[in-house]
Write a protein that holds these residues in place. Sequence first.
Motif, PDB file in Angstrom:
ATOM      1  N   GLN A  55      10.351  16.833  -5.665  1.00 42.51           N
ATOM      2  CA  GLN A  55      10.598  15.415  -5.451  1.00 42.51           C
ATOM      3  C   GLN A  55      11.752  15.006  -6.352  1.00 42.51           C
ATOM      4  N   GLY A  71      11.139  11.184  -0.960  1.00 41.48           N
ATOM      5  CA  GLY A  71      10.003  11.883  -0.394  1.00 41.48           C
ATOM      6  C   GLY A  71      10.002  13.343  -0.805  1.00 41.48           C
ATOM      7  N   PRO A  72       8.835  13.920  -1.038  1.00 44.12           N
ATOM      8  CA  PRO A  72       8.782  15.339  -1.390  1.00 44.12           C
ATOM      9  C   PRO A  72       9.465  16.199  -0.337  1.00 44.12           C
ATOM     10  N   TYR A 107       6.528  20.869  -7.607  1.00 40.12           N
ATOM     11  CA  TYR A 107       5.086  20.953  -7.483  1.00 40.12           C
ATOM     12  C   TYR A 107       4.676  22.285  -6.869  1.00 40.12           C
ATOM     13  N   ASN A 117      -5.907  20.230   5.369  1.00 39.72           N
ATOM     14  CA  ASN A 117      -5.144  19.162   5.989  1.00 39.72           C
ATOM     15  C   ASN A 117      -4.350  18.362   4.993  1.00 39.72           C
ATOM     16  N   LYS A 118      -4.679  18.442   3.740  1.00 41.74           N
ATOM     17  CA  LYS A 118      -3.998  17.613   2.767  1.00 41.74           C
ATOM     18  C   LYS A 118      -3.402  18.477   1.670  1.00 41.74           C
ATOM     19  N   LEU A 119      -2.326  17.963   1.099  1.00 47.03           N
ATOM     20  CA  LEU A 119      -1.696  18.601  -0.045  1.00 47.03           C
ATOM     21  C   LEU A 119      -2.171  17.884  -1.298  1.00 47.03           C
ATOM     22  N   PHE A 176      -1.292  17.239  -4.925  1.00 44.81           N
ATOM     23  CA  PHE A 176      -0.191  17.319  -5.879  1.00 44.81           C
ATOM     24  C   PHE A 176      -0.726  17.154  -7.296  1.00 44.81           C
ATOM     25  N   GLY A 177      -0.305  18.058  -8.175  1.00 51.23           N
ATOM     26  CA  GLY A 177      -0.605  17.906  -9.594  1.00 51.23           C
ATOM     27  C   GLY A 177       0.500  17.111 -10.259  1.00 51.23           C
ATOM     28  N   TYR A 218       0.287  12.347   8.141  1.00 52.77           N
ATOM     29  CA  TYR A 218      -0.447  12.216   6.877  1.00 52.77           C
ATOM     30  C   TYR A 218       0.178  11.079   6.075  1.00 52.77           C
ATOM     31  N   TYR A 263       0.385   9.405   2.150  1.00 52.51           N
ATOM     32  CA  TYR A 263       0.154   9.621   0.728  1.00 52.51           C
ATOM     33  C   TYR A 263       0.630   8.383  -0.030  1.00 52.51           C
ATOM     34  N   GLN A 271       1.872   6.979  -3.935  1.00 49.24           N
ATOM     35  CA  GLN A 271       2.303   7.342  -5.282  1.00 49.24           C
ATOM     36  C   GLN A 271       2.396   6.064  -6.113  1.00 49.24           C
ATOM     37  N   LEU A 280       1.502  12.079  -6.270  1.00 49.18           N
ATOM     38  CA  LEU A 280       1.135  11.664  -4.923  1.00 49.18           C
ATOM     39  C   LEU A 280      -0.334  11.960  -4.657  1.00 49.18           C
ATOM     40  N   PHE A 334      -3.270  11.982  -1.567  1.00 53.82           N
ATOM     41  CA  PHE A 334      -3.558  11.948  -0.137  1.00 53.82           C
ATOM     42  C   PHE A 334      -4.406  10.731   0.213  1.00 53.82           C
ATOM     43  N   TYR A 341      -5.313  11.484   7.204  1.00 56.23           N
ATOM     44  CA  TYR A 341      -4.677  12.409   8.144  1.00 56.23           C
ATOM     45  C   TYR A 341      -5.081  11.995   9.553  1.00 56.23           C
ATOM     46  N   PHE A 399       4.185   7.324   1.229  1.00 58.16           N
ATOM     47  CA  PHE A 399       4.915   8.362   1.947  1.00 58.16           C
ATOM     48  C   PHE A 399       4.117   8.843   3.153  1.00 58.16           C
TER      49      PHE A 399
END
Lengths: 114, 115
Positions: A38, A43-44, A87, A100-102, A104-105, B33, B35, B37, B43, B45, B48, B91
């Motif tokens: 990012q 956006g990532p 990331y 289905n989802k990412l 992020f740390g 999806y 997200y 932030q 970010l 989730f 979906y 996002f």
Amino acid sequence: DAKTTQPPSMDCAEGRAANLPCNHSTISGNEYVYWYRQIHSQGPQYIIHGLKNNETNEMASLIITEDRKSSTLILPHATLRDTAVYYCIVRPERGTGGGNKLTFGTGTQLKVEL
Amino acid sequence: NAGVMQNPRHLVRRRGQEARLRCSPMKGHSHVYWYRQLPEEGLKFMVYLQKENIIDESGMPKERFSAEFPKEGPSILRIQQVVRGDSAAYFCASSFLAGDPYEQYFGPGTRLTVT
């Protein structure tokens, strides 16, 4: 989800290779390793992903250790435009629902300097 | 091939108003999806969706937030009666299919400011 650990920040000289490590010691057999970045609130951006073998594309290379407990993202010739938060994400197996989802740390803030 | 598009890019709402955020996925993508932030955070989730269906809304706040992805047109994230804590970057991402190894492609985001 398998947890990932990344250093909070790294510096790299422009033109040199940037090697960003990620630890994912609890990864399971069918979980992929993904890398996104990012750039300053944009956006990532997807970079690369892999399962077991090393992968390379036009942006980067991904080296995954044989035991899959860690990986390294390599930007071969870093430029100022590569300054971003990177990331490392372990993605649950497809069909488990979690895929289905990412997740992020906190990522690694890479700063590329002249 | 146009990427994921989001509009508006910036949205200012007063407390109590409604915010509607739009997302048009990449051509050929039917999985969307959302997200969020928050300032100085990563970010998270939210939801979906596939066409006309919500598949996973485990990250959506229980009240005031809703999402849809109609058969025709963009996906909409709707926030009713906004509060200051809703100020964030939202996002949207899309993918060809769900789950690995199908990567999600992100849009530029909508920055919501609640005054």
